[in-house]
Design a protein around this motif. Structure first.
Motif, PDB file in Angstrom:
ATOM      1  N   ARG A  53       1.126  -1.221   0.199  1.00 25.33           N
ATOM      2  CA  ARG A  53       0.117   0.244   0.214  1.00 25.33           C
ATOM      3  C   ARG A  53       0.953   1.210  -0.008  1.00 25.33           C
ATOM      4  NH1 ARG A  53      -3.562  -1.571   4.720  1.00 25.33           N
ATOM      5  NH2 ARG A  53      -4.927  -3.309   3.921  1.00 25.33           N
ATOM      6  N   CYS A  54       2.045   1.295  -0.445  1.00 26.93           N
ATOM      7  CA  CYS A  54       3.034   2.445  -0.256  1.00 26.93           C
ATOM      8  C   CYS A  54       3.455   2.427  -1.656  1.00 26.93           C
ATOM      9  CB  CYS A  54       3.932   1.660   0.281  1.00 26.93           C
ATOM     10  SG  CYS A  54       3.288   1.902   2.875  1.00 26.93           S
ATOM     11  N   ALA A  55       3.731   4.257  -1.912  1.00 26.40           N
ATOM     12  CA  ALA A  55       4.737   3.667  -3.077  1.00 26.40           C
ATOM     13  C   ALA A  55       5.901   5.124  -2.565  1.00 26.40           C
ATOM     14  CB  ALA A  55       3.571   5.303  -3.635  1.00 26.40           C
ATOM     15  N   GLY A  86      -1.384   4.733   1.791  1.00 26.25           N
ATOM     16  CA  GLY A  86      -2.998   4.563   2.185  1.00 26.25           C
ATOM     17  C   GLY A  86      -2.711   3.334   3.236  1.00 26.25           C
ATOM     18  N   THR A  87      -4.310   3.378   3.821  1.00 25.77           N
ATOM     19  CA  THR A  87      -4.574   3.275   4.797  1.00 25.77           C
ATOM     20  C   THR A  87      -5.515   1.708   4.156  1.00 25.77           C
ATOM     21  OG1 THR A  87      -6.056   4.327   5.526  1.00 25.77           O
ATOM     22  CG2 THR A  87      -4.427   4.291   6.841  1.00 25.77           C
ATOM     23  N   PRO A 115      -7.681   6.005  -1.028  1.00 27.23           N
ATOM     24  CA  PRO A 115      -6.360   5.156  -0.517  1.00 27.23           C
ATOM     25  C   PRO A 115      -6.806   5.166   1.018  1.00 27.23           C
ATOM     26  CG  PRO A 115      -5.535   7.348  -1.388  1.00 27.23           C
ATOM     27  CD  PRO A 115      -6.952   6.335  -2.441  1.00 27.23           C
ATOM     28  N   GLY A 116      -8.312   5.799   1.329  1.00 24.86           N
ATOM     29  CA  GLY A 116      -8.026   5.900   2.453  1.00 24.86           C
ATOM     30  C   GLY A 116      -6.668   7.167   3.353  1.00 24.86           C
TER      31      GLY A 116
END
Lengths: 342, 183
Positions: free
Chosen positions: A261-263, A320-321, A333-334
């Motif tokens: 979930r990470c960039a 994003g969560t 992404p939350g």
């Protein structure tokens, strides 16, 4: 237990500018635009009368603010939201922009409602008539802080800034009380900002909510029989926003997110998160002193309400969560959180 | 304490809008951005001083369909002074945004050795790959609105998918106003 034979009505509110022109204590009318009854299983389907000119109720964002009212011998319910005229008349919603932001109707296409027991309701001095219109009275409640975003930076070497510019759109919760009972959250309305708010640049270990003030109003209404009432508390249309504050969000720090979930970003880069929907903060609008509960607030990340991250050191990522920050598809992404990415 | 009515009402259909189905270009491959929606993120990446390249990691690309799809091409959408060096799919994670292209091992991510060049790649049903693209700055205003993936399903039907991030390449990104093109 399903409620059969209940009357379901969709009431159109006046256009936002008309509401905004009211003086404290003024009355106005809500216009029924659809009506039906529930079947024996409690199901219902509303269709707007195609002969109704919805254009006169449209606000600048092209949406019509409505109340979905249900009345039955067992009780009543009301839900606040917005509809797109073309969709309400059986067509397909076409997105439109309010300023730089795409706004969407907030009334769900399917909605379960629970009835509040009917009680004895005092008659008011607001006149009722037999023309089908619903009369309401406006009371100004003053301003309340509402959340427009948050920063969660769990590392050194990254700067973050919430940029909330004029035109930013917020989806704000509505409180409804039936029969002089207590308030509960019931629906949302869209409100644009007309003020540019700067919240400054924040660095390491920042866990902050950012708020601006919005004016709120209470609208109390009676049906034509004068026997039932509903009070709706919501932000004033075209009331604008003003002021800025930040407050601690230390109790809401998201846990570290999985790498999927990470960039990750290299030093000297920047990342602006724009249109995707941000998190809804269930108690982001501080209305408890008015109605006993806080209401929800959500400001989308957009070209007018965006979050910027400046990456200064290596091994950091924005995550994003709910999903990767690059993913637009639901649920979006939350909440964004900046963390180490070793 | 407020009493709750025991009666519940179910299901209202406000209108018959429903799902009207999208145009044919809405295919099974999801690449972060909707076909009809505007980009939702903007990145500024400094180009490498020698090669003038940088890497953008567009995140996961998923084949939501029930059959394989074959990528037929990758292109920049509305590019300005920017060229495409190479586009690849990486089986997990992917490289760091802003790394030189190709990224060095410490910025390439674990899946980099198993990358597949995007044009010609076959993505099976349900598969998720990470989409990494090497970009080249060809001027001081280098930018692309987004990146487009053209592909075909097993029956030869053509579609395309779009990423959701606009990318600019500038010598300095932090502390300056980026002069984005008027797309």
């Amino acid at each position: 237990m399903p409620s059969g034979g209940a009357v379901v009505r969709l009431l159109a509110w006046p256009a936002g500018r008309e509401l905004a022109s009211l003086e404290d204590g003024d009355t106005f009318t809500l216009t029924p635009i659809a009506r039906t009854s529930t079947d024996s299983d409690g199901h219902y389907e509303l269709r707007v009368d195609p002969s109704v000119d919805l254009g006169r109720f449209e606000s600048e964002d092209g949406l019509v603010e409505v109340s979905l009212d249900v009345q039955a011998p067992e009780g009543q319910a009301s839900y606040q939201g917005t509809v797109a005229p073309e969709e309400a008349l059986g067509g397909t919603f076409s997105s439109r922009a309010a300023g730089d932001e795409v706004v969407e109707p907030s009334l769900p296409s399917e909605l379960d409602l629970t009835l509040e027991p009917a009680g004895s309701v005092a008659r008011s001095d607001v006149p009722a008539d037999d023309d089908g219109l619903v009369h309401a009275q406006y009371v100004n409640l003053g301003v309340r802080w509402t959340n427009v975003g948050a920063l969660f930076i769990k590392v050194t070497g990254v700067w973050g800034e919430l940029q909330h510019l004029s035109g930013a759109n917020a989806e704000l919760g509505v409180g409804v009380a039936s029969n002089n009972g207590s308030y509960s959250a019931s629906g949302t309305v869209n409100r644009a900002s007309d003020t540019t708010i700067g919240f400054g640049r924040h660095g390491r270990y920042t866990y902050r909510f950012f708020d601006t003030q919005r004016p709120y109003a209470r609208y109390t209404r009676w049906n034509c029989s004068g026997t039932r009432s509903t009070s709706t508390v919501q932000p004033l249309a075209y009331g604008g926003n003003a002021g800025a504050r930040s407050r601690s969000a230390s109790a809401h720090i998201p846990p570290n997110q999985p790498r999927s979930r990470c960039a990750p970003y290299a030093p000297r880069t920047i990342h602006d998160q724009t249109v995707t929907k941000a998190s809804t903060w269930a108690t982001g609008a501080k209305t408890s002193s008015l109605i006993g509960i806080d209401l929800s607030a959500r400001t989308g990340y957009s070209n007018t309400a965006k979050t910027r991250f400046d990456f200064v050191e290596a091994g950091r990522a924005v995550c994003g969560t709910r999903n990767h920050p690059a993913q637009r598809t639901e649920p979006g992404p939350g909440t964004l959180v900046v963390q180490m990415y070793p | 304490m407020r009493a709750r009515g025991c009666a519940a009402l179910l299901a209202v259909l406000l209108a018959v809008a429903g799902c009207s189905g999208g145009p044919a270009r809405h295919g099974p491959l999801l690449a972060g951005g909707g076909v009809d929606a505007e980009p939702h993120a903007r990145d500024c990446l400094p180009p490498d001083g020698r090669t003038r390249t940088s890497t953008t990691n567009a995140g996961p690309v998923t084949n939501e369909g029930s059959g394989p799809v074959t990528v037929t091409g990758v292109s920049l959408v509305n590019p300005v002074e920017m060229g495409l060096v190479e586009a690849v799919f990486v089986p997990e994670e992917g490289p760091v945004n802003g790394a030189v292209y190709p990224p060095p091992p410490d910025e390439a991510g674990e899946g980099w050795p198993d990358r597949v060049v995007a044009p010609g790649a076959v993505l099976g049903p349900g598969e998720e790959w990470w989409f990494a693209v090497g970009l080249r700055s060809e001027g001081p205003a280098a930018a692309t609105e987004r990146i487009r993936i053209d592909y075909e399903d097993a029956d030869g039907r053509a579609y395309y998918a779009l990423t959701g991030t606009s990318v600019a390449m500038r010598e300095q990104c932090i502390g300056v106003e980026i002069d984005w093109p008027d797309w």
